[in-house]
Design a protein around this motif. Structure first.
Motif: not given
Length: 592
Positions: A488-490, A523-535, A553-556, A563-569
């Protein structure tokens, strides 16, 4: 002397005798397969690296080996990072990276240097030209064009604890065994060359019958007894006003279990330095949290610094690990246990290592009266009016998502400092690079950590990384997809290098980066059909909480990228405090 230590000494002497006798009675084995056999004995199942013409003959043997698998990375730097992460999580083994001569090994050297700095056992194998080509100083590709075939060896000497330069078949096995033993017992990287013309040369396999050991040399019994007496007197004199301060070397030098047994038997409060997070289970009732000098929470700082005696185990006194060198624990009130020496107040006792002395100290000390209170180490969600995701809210919220035996990798910067301030559940492991601090390290490290976690039966692997750091080494996400890993990549999207903004130039363009389409990355890096990943992209606290609470989400079952949107500073409290102190000590600060 323990049975393990005694057996290790016997085996060491037997190997020395084998070197002298050079027996050839056993079934012959290729030098390349001898190395692989040793790695298999050391529980290595993954080899990281990039193919090159000087290591291809050895790679044929690797690919055909029944238990050592070739991973294959996108570049050599990432492969060294992966070997580092593998070794950190699989604590009874080592990491292995294979590169080619010159261009490959120099690309990996930053990752190897990081493992050296952070005391991580990694073997760097380099496929090199034949011994004849080296002797004749042939003008080969990947050379510097001046016949200096030792230039890269000289470079490696600065970043590895031991080097094995194989030049003939008669000494090859001894070189291999020596560097592997050094790698394990000294917990630092080692360097081994494998000439193309020797990979398939056959040698005796007799030495393989004698196992290598990571056991430390035995302590001097008289000195150890004296040290135990002195420590016991200090503990008694402190009248139970004693605390433990544990750091990363307790893990690196295989003393985790000894530490836990000592801590739990005595009941003295225990704190850890940042690099030592998760050495001690953070749900233990006498665990008080992270001590990093002036950066510590006030209650932790007061409890540690007011103790009459500090029993420090495996300390690494770097700037970020000590709150910019603001430890306030006088030497007269401190005993330090290290891998190869013990320091009692102002006296240093060489050859008295913690692995052997800690169990004897446990036997000597009884349960404490538990006079000292321990501050509760809890994750408390702040009350905030805005739904904007802040660091003050993010890390306590994420701590509720963590599960026992999770492997959590934090990147240099906001992630590391945010994760330090929240508790982890039983058996969870924190992987970070606080001393070397190479941005982008965490991606490759996550690859190695995820492999190791799967092998030893850990739970999920998670990566927390900023958008700037991820751009350096993002390719390894493709390797994770290729090998069926499901981390799980944050991705903390705060528009650039936040840790650098905290140090200097908060609005300077050198801290800016290009914004990527993060949710289109997998999808660019290998899972073009999004069969094994979600974003996913989350903008608010409510959106992130809803995602974290979604069971799938957490069951692997799939690789997840958030992508967690956060404030710059915005930044974690500890990071802002640390960088503020660091900026004041830099001579250029007054020019801002």
């Amino acid at each position: 002397m323990s049975i393990e230590t005694l057996q290790a000494e016997v085996n060491r002497l037997r190997l020395q005798l084998e070197t002298l006798q050079a027996k050839n009675a056993s079934e012959p084995i290729e030098i390349g397969n001898y190395l692989l056999a040793r790695l298999a004995q050391l529980k290595v199942t993954k080899m990281f690296g990039v193919p090159g013409d000087f290591n291809l003959s050895f790679l044929d043997l690797v690919e055909d080996h029944p238990t050592v698998d070739w991973v294959g990375n996108c570049n050599e730097l990432n492969s060294a990072y992966a070997a580092d992460g593998y070794a950190r999580v699989k604590e009874d083994s080592i990491g292995v990276v294979l590169t080619t001569f010159g261009v490959g090994e120099l690309s990996a050297i930053n990752g190897v240097a990081g493992a050296f700095s952070e005391i991580v056992p990694v073997l760097h194998v380099v496929g090199v030209p034949s011994t004849e080509q080296q002797s004749s100083k042939a003008l080969l590709h990947h050379t510097l064009g001046d016949g200096r075939y030792d230039a890269y060896i000289k470079a490696a000497e600065n970043f590895t604890i031991s080097q094995g330069i194989i030049t003939d078949k008669d000494t090859a096995a001894a070189h291999i065994d020596r560097v592997l033993a050094d790698c394990m017992t000294r917990a630092r990287p080692v360097y081994l060359t494998l000439p193309t013309n020797l990979v398939y040369e056959k040698i005796s396999s007799e030495r393989l019958k004698i196992p290598l050991s990571r056991a430390q040399p035995p302590n001097d019994p008289e000195v150890e007894a004296f040290v135990l007496d002195e420590v016991e007197k200090l503990v008694q004199g402190a009248e139970d006003s004693v605390i433990f301060l544990v750091d990363a070397c307790a893990i690196r030098h295989d003393a985790r279990q000894e530490v836990i047994e000592l801590v739990k038997k005595t009941g003295f409060p225990v704190y850890v330095a940042p690099m030592g997070k998760t050495v001690v289970p953070e749900n233990y009732e006498r665990y008080g949290g992270i001590y990093m000098g002036s950066v510590s929470h006030p209650d932790v700082k007061e409890k540690v610094e007011s103790a009459k005696l500090i029993l420090s185990i495996g300390s690494i006194k770097s700037d970020f690990n000590t709150g910019n060198f603001t430890y306030s624990i006088p030497t007269a009130r401190t005993v330090e246990f290290h891998s190869d020496h013990t320091k009692v107040q102002h006296g240093v006792f060489p050859a008295v290592g913690m692995k052997q002395i800690l169990p004897r100290l446990t036997a000597r000390l009884g349960p404490a009266a538990r006079k000292l209170e321990v501050p509760a180490f809890r994750a408390i969600l702040p009350t905030e009016n805005s739904d904007t995701i802040t660091h003050a809210w993010l890390w306590p919220r994420l701590s509720k998502f963590f599960q026992p035996k999770d492997v959590v990798v934090g990147e240099t910067g906001t992630s590391n400092f945010g994760l330090l301030e929240v508790p982890f559940p039983e058996g969870a492991v924190f992987v970070s690079q606080l001393l070397w601090g190479s941005i982008g390290w965490a991606v490759g490290s996550t690859l190695g950590a995820a492999f190791a976690a799967r092998e030893i039966g850990m739970n999920r692997t998670m990566l927390f990384i900023g958008d700037g750091s991820l751009q350096l080494t993002v390719q390894e996400l493709s390797v994770m997809l290729r090998h069926g890993l499901r981390p799980i990549v944050f991705v903390l999207n705060n528009a650039g290098y936040t840790i650098e903004r905290c140090i200097r130039g908060p609005n300077r363009k050198y801290n800016d980066i290009s914004n990527w389409n993060w949710t289109g990355l997998l999808s660019v890096l290998g899972d073009a059909e999004l069969a094994v990943s979600q974003s996913h992209t989350v903008h608010t606290k409510a959106e992130l909480s809803a995602l974290l609470d979604t069971p799938s989400f957490g069951d692997t079952s799939k690789m997840q990228l958030v992508e967690v949107m956060m404030q710059m500073h915005d930044a974690p409290r500890a990071l802002m405090f640390q960088t503020e102190m660091g900026a004041k000590s830099n001579p250029y600060n007054d020019a801002i």
